[in-house]
Design a protein around this motif. Structure first.
Motif, PDB file in Angstrom:
ATOM      1  N   GLY A  30      -3.404   0.567 -11.502  1.00  0.00           N
ATOM      2  CA  GLY A  30      -2.650   0.202 -12.694  1.00  0.00           C
ATOM      3  C   GLY A  30      -2.426   1.339 -13.680  1.00  0.00           C
ATOM      4  O   GLY A  30      -2.005   1.096 -14.808  1.00  0.00           O
ATOM      5  N   ASP A  31      -2.736   2.570 -13.292  1.00  0.00           N
ATOM      6  CA  ASP A  31      -2.441   3.711 -14.173  1.00  0.00           C
ATOM      7  C   ASP A  31      -2.237   4.974 -13.334  1.00  0.00           C
ATOM      8  O   ASP A  31      -2.246   4.908 -12.102  1.00  0.00           O
ATOM      9  CB  ASP A  31      -3.548   3.905 -15.215  1.00  0.00           C
ATOM     10  CG  ASP A  31      -4.898   4.222 -14.585  1.00  0.00           C
ATOM     11  OD1 ASP A  31      -4.929   4.690 -13.431  1.00  0.00           O
ATOM     12  OD2 ASP A  31      -5.916   4.005 -15.261  1.00  0.00           O
ATOM     13  N   ASN A  32      -2.066   6.119 -14.026  1.00  0.00           N
ATOM     14  CA  ASN A  32      -1.820   7.378 -13.320  1.00  0.00           C
ATOM     15  C   ASN A  32      -3.037   8.297 -13.343  1.00  0.00           C
ATOM     16  O   ASN A  32      -2.898   9.501 -13.184  1.00  0.00           O
ATOM     17  CB  ASN A  32      -0.627   8.108 -13.963  1.00  0.00           C
ATOM     18  CG  ASN A  32       0.676   7.333 -13.790  1.00  0.00           C
ATOM     19  OD1 ASN A  32       0.929   6.780 -12.729  1.00  0.00           O
ATOM     20  ND2 ASN A  32       1.482   7.292 -14.831  1.00  0.00           N
ATOM     21  N   LYS A  52       1.981  13.949 -10.463  1.00  0.00           N
ATOM     22  CA  LYS A  52       2.913  12.913 -10.955  1.00  0.00           C
ATOM     23  C   LYS A  52       3.391  12.042  -9.798  1.00  0.00           C
ATOM     24  O   LYS A  52       3.720  12.541  -8.732  1.00  0.00           O
ATOM     25  CB  LYS A  52       4.141  13.584 -11.580  1.00  0.00           C
ATOM     26  CG  LYS A  52       3.849  14.338 -12.856  1.00  0.00           C
ATOM     27  CD  LYS A  52       4.493  13.636 -14.042  1.00  0.00           C
ATOM     28  CE  LYS A  52       4.168  14.290 -15.374  1.00  0.00           C
ATOM     29  NZ  LYS A  52       2.774  14.726 -15.535  1.00  0.00           N
ATOM     30  N   ILE A  53       3.443  10.750 -10.072  1.00  0.00           N
ATOM     31  CA  ILE A  53       3.873   9.793  -9.061  1.00  0.00           C
ATOM     32  C   ILE A  53       5.214   9.218  -9.508  1.00  0.00           C
ATOM     33  O   ILE A  53       5.328   8.725 -10.634  1.00  0.00           O
ATOM     34  CB  ILE A  53       2.854   8.625  -8.945  1.00  0.00           C
ATOM     35  CG1 ILE A  53       1.412   9.149  -8.852  1.00  0.00           C
ATOM     36  CG2 ILE A  53       3.202   7.709  -7.775  1.00  0.00           C
ATOM     37  CD1 ILE A  53       1.101   9.967  -7.644  1.00  0.00           C
TER      38      ILE A  53
HETATM   39  C1  LIG Z   1       2.862   6.713 -14.551  1.00  0.00           C
HETATM   40  O1  LIG Z   1       3.755   7.820 -14.513  1.00  0.00           O
HETATM   41  C2  LIG Z   1       5.134   7.474 -14.398  1.00  0.00           C
HETATM   42  C3  LIG Z   1       5.945   8.748 -14.317  1.00  0.00           C
HETATM   43  O2  LIG Z   1       5.357   9.706 -13.503  1.00  0.00           O
HETATM   44  C4  LIG Z   1       5.560   6.641 -15.585  1.00  0.00           C
HETATM   45  O3  LIG Z   1       6.904   6.249 -15.424  1.00  0.00           O
HETATM   46  C5  LIG Z   1       4.661   5.415 -15.683  1.00  0.00           C
HETATM   47  O4  LIG Z   1       4.972   4.692 -16.857  1.00  0.00           O
HETATM   48  C6  LIG Z   1       3.196   5.801 -15.715  1.00  0.00           C
HETATM   49  N1  LIG Z   1       2.404   4.591 -15.633  1.00  0.00           N
HETATM   50  C7  LIG Z   1       1.431   4.301 -16.482  1.00  0.00           C
HETATM   51  C8  LIG Z   1       0.744   2.987 -16.276  1.00  0.00           C
HETATM   52  O5  LIG Z   1       1.093   5.064 -17.361  1.00  0.00           O
END
Ligand SMILES: *[C@@H]1O[C@H](CO)[C@@H](O)[C@H](O)[C@H]1NC(C)=O
Ligand SMILES: *[C@@H]1O[C@H](CO)[C@@H](O)[C@H](O)[C@H]1NC(C)=O
Length: 416
Positions: free
Chosen positions: A231-233, A193-194
């Motif tokens: 742009g994503d996690n 998690k970021i």
């Molecule tokens: C990525 O993770 C964070 C929380 O860890 C969240 O707030 C954010 O919306 C996420 N971003 C995307 C693009 O899903």
């Protein structure tokens, strides 16, 4: 031609010219100037595809003819003859499939998400298309695809303040004091998690040349989660290189000219799937980077089957000869949101003590020696800036050879 019409056109032309001049003379880049810069950069990066694949995660994968990849924009590569395969692989190549595994540990089953919707044909390579939003998230067009300066972990630094100041935190194992011609490891894959989009978490191998000055050479490969870059996690496969300590040269993946990809199946920067789950199925990827003793280029192999491509040796100074240090491990950016340590996780977000299925690992750690043989390192050093935030613990056994568990949750009562 009607005189008046011509006159009007002339006037229009002059107005346009005036607008253009005022745009390019503006001291601060105006919105439209930035837009022009972004468009130009996108045009440079995104080559004309012969086929396009839409990945379920929203990525566009372009299949680009191998001879038209970004590497060949490099002036030194204009007349370069592509090596379709390395002249030599390291001897004693360790087959990870032979390792006896627990029932829940799976290797190399991993695919890239976009394979669900297609593959590129022989003679072309898959390139993750850069979107306008990707570039706009960077601090500037010039910095897009580049790591920030001074993010290299330097064990036993003479200037510990510098390490802490940079905001980058590491938990690594390393070898030094010899000449190295490559490195290998099998890396457990997670999706940490970021906390903040401007932070990242990565797990990688560093192949380093030179002392840690302004001319540090580095070749890097592993997996990363980086909201700003992608742009994503999602957890993504990545590479990086620099020949001047992350200043003017180098970039992630194929985001500048340098790395020459020859593989038609694996896209750099594309999502890795599946990832490991806590107390559940574990997935890992193996990465090998080595210097071809004949041509001198640095090659990268992913898993047992995919030779991705190579960094031509002329990109480097020290690494044109050999590496002086190898590091394996994790790095996160701690931007100290709300004045406290970040809660961005490294590895699985768990400390090494927790062990298999909970903490993340690197196993079967090897270096390539001057005779092009894969060797177990004699001794692994370890380094971390704040072990209460992220830690590392090495071990050695028959199945895993040299290994370590690493990572942590970042912010916690002992890491405020
Ligand atoms: C990525 O993770 C964070 C929380 O860890 C969240 O707030 C954010 O919306 C996420 N971003 C995307 C693009 O899903
Ligand atoms: C970094 O800062 C933390 C907290 O101030 C300190 O505990 C730690 O020892 C520092 N690390 C290094 C390598 O100096």
């Amino acid at each position: 031609m009607d005189y008046r019409n011509g006159h009007r056109r002339m006037a229009l032309f002059l107005v346009c010219l005036a607008v253009l001049i005022s745009l390019s003379c503006a001291t601060r880049p105006s919105i439209s100037r930035q837009k022009l810069q972004v468009d130009k950069h996108l045009k440079r990066l995104n080559k004309s595809p012969i086929k396009t694949i839409e990945s379920p995660d929203g990525d566009i994968i372009d299949c680009v003819p191998i001879s038209q990849q970004p590497a060949f924009d490099h002036p030194f590569l204009k007349d370069h003859k592509i090596q379709t395969r390395p002249s030599y692989h390291p001897e004693g190549l360790f087959d990870d499939n032979k390792v006896s595994k627990g029932p829940k540990q799976r290797s190399n089953l991993m695919t890239q998400l976009f394979h669900m919707n297609g593959k590129c044909s022989e003679g072309s390579i898959p390139i993750r298309r850069t979107k306008k939003e990707d570039v706009l998230r960077a601090s500037s067009v010039k910095r897009y695809g580049k790591k920030k300066h001074r993010s290299i972990p330097k064990p036993r630094s003479a200037d510990p303040d510098l390490i802490n100041q940079s905001g980058h935190q590491h938990a690594i194992a390393y070898v030094e004091g010899d000449k190295y011609y490559g490195a290998k490891a099998t890396i457990n894959v997670w999706e940490p998690k970021i906390q903040q989009p401007n932070e990242f978490s990565l797990s990688q191998i560093w192949v380093l040349g030179g002392s840690f000055g302004e001319d540090l050479n580095s070749i890097e490969a592993g997996w990363q989660v980086s909201p700003d870059l992608y742009g994503d996690n999602n957890t993504r496969l990545f590479t990086y290189w620099t020949s001047d300590a992350y200043q003017a040269t180098g970039c992630y993946n194929l985001l500048c000219s340098g790395f020459i990809q020859v593989n038609s199946e694996v896209a750099m920067g594309a999502s890795i799937s599946p990832v490991s789950a806590f107390r559940n199925s574990q997935y890992d990827i193996s990465i090998l980077v080595w210097k071809d003793p004949k041509e001198g280029h640095w090659w990268m192999q992913f898993g047992n089957d995919y030779v991705l491509g190579y960094w031509p040796s002329f990109l480097f100074s020290y690494l044109a000869d050999s590496a002086s240090m190898i590091e394996w491990g994790g790095e996160v950016v701690n931007s100290e949101p709300d004045g406290q340590h970040t809660a961005t996780q490294m590895g699985s977000g768990r400390f090494p003590e927790e062990g298999f299925g909970k903490a993340s690992y690197f196993r079967n750690i090897h270096v390539v020696d001057s005779t092009n043989n894969l060797k177990s390192p004699k001794e692994l050093g370890t380094f971390t800036e704040q072990s209460n935030c992220y830690d590392v613990q090495t071990g050695n056994n028959e199945d895993w050879g040299h290994y370590f568990y690493y990572g942590g949750p970042g912010r916690n009562p002992n890491c405020p």
